[in-house]
Design a protein around this motif. Structure first.
Motif, PDB file in Angstrom:
ATOM      1  N   ASP A   1     162.207  69.556 113.577  1.00  0.00           N
ATOM      2  CA  ASP A   1     162.441  68.119 113.711  1.00  0.00           C
ATOM      3  C   ASP A   1     161.141  67.324 113.669  1.00  0.00           C
ATOM      4  OD1 ASP A   1     165.150  68.610 114.007  1.00  0.00           O
ATOM      5  OD2 ASP A   1     164.964  68.867 116.178  1.00  0.00           O
ATOM      6  N   HIS A   2     160.091  67.925 113.165  1.00  0.00           N
ATOM      7  CA  HIS A   2     158.779  67.289 113.156  1.00  0.00           C
ATOM      8  C   HIS A   2     158.715  66.128 112.179  1.00  0.00           C
ATOM      9  CE1 HIS A   2     154.398  66.861 112.754  1.00  0.00           C
ATOM     10  NE2 HIS A   2     154.383  67.326 113.982  1.00  0.00           N
ATOM     11  N   GLY A   3     159.556  66.101 111.184  1.00  0.00           N
ATOM     12  CA  GLY A   3     159.552  65.014 110.218  1.00  0.00           C
ATOM     13  C   GLY A   3     159.011  65.402 108.858  1.00  0.00           C
ATOM     14  N   TYR A   4     158.564  66.634 108.705  1.00  0.00           N
ATOM     15  CA  TYR A   4     158.073  67.092 107.416  1.00  0.00           C
ATOM     16  C   TYR A   4     159.227  67.651 106.606  1.00  0.00           C
ATOM     17  CZ  TYR A   4     153.314  66.949 109.257  1.00  0.00           C
ATOM     18  OH  TYR A   4     152.132  66.551 109.793  1.00  0.00           O
ATOM     19  N   GLY A   5     159.214  67.369 105.334  1.00  0.00           N
ATOM     20  CA  GLY A   5     160.172  67.983 104.432  1.00  0.00           C
ATOM     21  C   GLY A   5     159.712  69.385 104.072  1.00  0.00           C
ATOM     22  N   TRP A   6     160.559  70.108 103.359  1.00  0.00           N
ATOM     23  CA  TRP A   6     160.229  71.497 103.048  1.00  0.00           C
ATOM     24  C   TRP A   6     158.997  71.597 102.144  1.00  0.00           C
ATOM     25  CZ3 TRP A   6     159.932  73.492  98.201  1.00  0.00           C
ATOM     26  CH2 TRP A   6     160.518  72.741  97.177  1.00  0.00           C
ATOM     27  N   LEU A   7     158.820  70.639 101.238  1.00  0.00           N
ATOM     28  CA  LEU A   7     157.685  70.695 100.328  1.00  0.00           C
ATOM     29  C   LEU A   7     156.366  70.475 101.072  1.00  0.00           C
ATOM     30  CD1 LEU A   7     156.721  70.989  97.434  1.00  0.00           C
ATOM     31  CD2 LEU A   7     156.977  68.529  97.175  1.00  0.00           C
ATOM     32  N   ARG A   8     156.336  69.525 101.988  1.00  0.00           N
ATOM     33  CA  ARG A   8     155.124  69.264 102.749  1.00  0.00           C
ATOM     34  C   ARG A   8     154.792  70.431 103.676  1.00  0.00           C
ATOM     35  NH1 ARG A   8     154.330  63.768 105.982  1.00  0.00           N
ATOM     36  NH2 ARG A   8     152.960  63.085 104.334  1.00  0.00           N
ATOM     37  N   ARG A   9     155.825  71.034 104.315  1.00  0.00           N
ATOM     38  CA  ARG A   9     155.588  72.220 105.156  1.00  0.00           C
ATOM     39  C   ARG A   9     155.044  73.370 104.326  1.00  0.00           C
ATOM     40  NH1 ARG A   9     160.505  71.272 107.650  1.00  0.00           N
ATOM     41  NH2 ARG A   9     161.459  72.911 106.437  1.00  0.00           N
ATOM     42  N   HIS A  10     155.616  73.583 103.168  1.00  0.00           N
ATOM     43  CA  HIS A  10     155.186  74.642 102.274  1.00  0.00           C
ATOM     44  C   HIS A  10     153.733  74.427 101.849  1.00  0.00           C
ATOM     45  CE1 HIS A  10     155.797  77.792  99.293  1.00  0.00           C
ATOM     46  NE2 HIS A  10     155.265  77.013  98.387  1.00  0.00           N
ATOM     47  N   TYR A  11     153.383  73.211 101.490  1.00  0.00           N
ATOM     48  CA  TYR A  11     152.019  72.888 101.065  1.00  0.00           C
ATOM     49  C   TYR A  11     151.024  73.118 102.204  1.00  0.00           C
ATOM     50  CZ  TYR A  11     147.999  70.098  99.716  1.00  0.00           C
ATOM     51  OH  TYR A  11     146.734  69.678  99.443  1.00  0.00           O
ATOM     52  N   ARG A  12     151.327  72.614 103.407  1.00  0.00           N
ATOM     53  CA  ARG A  12     150.420  72.775 104.548  1.00  0.00           C
ATOM     54  C   ARG A  12     150.256  74.248 104.923  1.00  0.00           C
ATOM     55  NH1 ARG A  12     149.705  68.025 108.203  1.00  0.00           N
ATOM     56  NH2 ARG A  12     149.218  69.634 109.711  1.00  0.00           N
ATOM     57  N   HIS A  13     151.352  75.004 104.857  1.00  0.00           N
ATOM     58  CA  HIS A  13     151.301  76.430 105.177  1.00  0.00           C
ATOM     59  C   HIS A  13     150.334  77.163 104.243  1.00  0.00           C
ATOM     60  CE1 HIS A  13     152.533  80.553 105.869  1.00  0.00           C
ATOM     61  NE2 HIS A  13     152.894  80.646 104.607  1.00  0.00           N
ATOM     62  N   HIS A  14     150.472  76.940 102.952  1.00  0.00           N
ATOM     63  CA  HIS A  14     149.624  77.649 101.997  1.00  0.00           C
ATOM     64  C   HIS A  14     148.172  77.170 102.027  1.00  0.00           C
ATOM     65  CE1 HIS A  14     152.478  80.324 100.223  1.00  0.00           C
ATOM     66  NE2 HIS A  14     153.359  79.357 100.256  1.00  0.00           N
TER      67      HIS A  14
END
Length: 83
Positions: A26-39
């Motif tokens: 529920d942090h507010g990040y979409g899947w693409l932004r989470r994926h980008y930050r993770h990598h």
């Protein structure tokens, strides 16, 4: 996340503030932004010689999610912890 380079010794340091994008959906990040930050973080951690965590929870999460050895992580001291 901040990255620092020591140009005299060419050692890389990564400072990690927060990993809530991994565990809190529920942090507010979409899947693409989470994926980008993770990598981006995974790549920086792989190249870093020193890692600074802002609190013990971040240090535990770095070990759990990114398999960073505990010996490589240093906790950042806040001004109230130094006294």
């Amino acid at each position: 996340m901040k990255r620092y380079n020591d140009y005299r010794t060419s050692k890389k340091t990564v400072e990690v503030h927060d990993l809530s994008f991994l565990s809190d959906r529920d942090h507010g990040y979409g899947w693409l932004r989470r994926h980008y930050r993770h990598h981006k973080l995974r790549h920086a951690l792989k190249k870093a010689e020193y890692i600074i965590a802002h609190n013990p929870k971040v240090a535990i999460d770095l070990t759990r999610y990114y398999f960073v050895p505990k010996e490589k992580i240093t906790l950042r001291q806040t001004p109230e912890q130094q006294h």
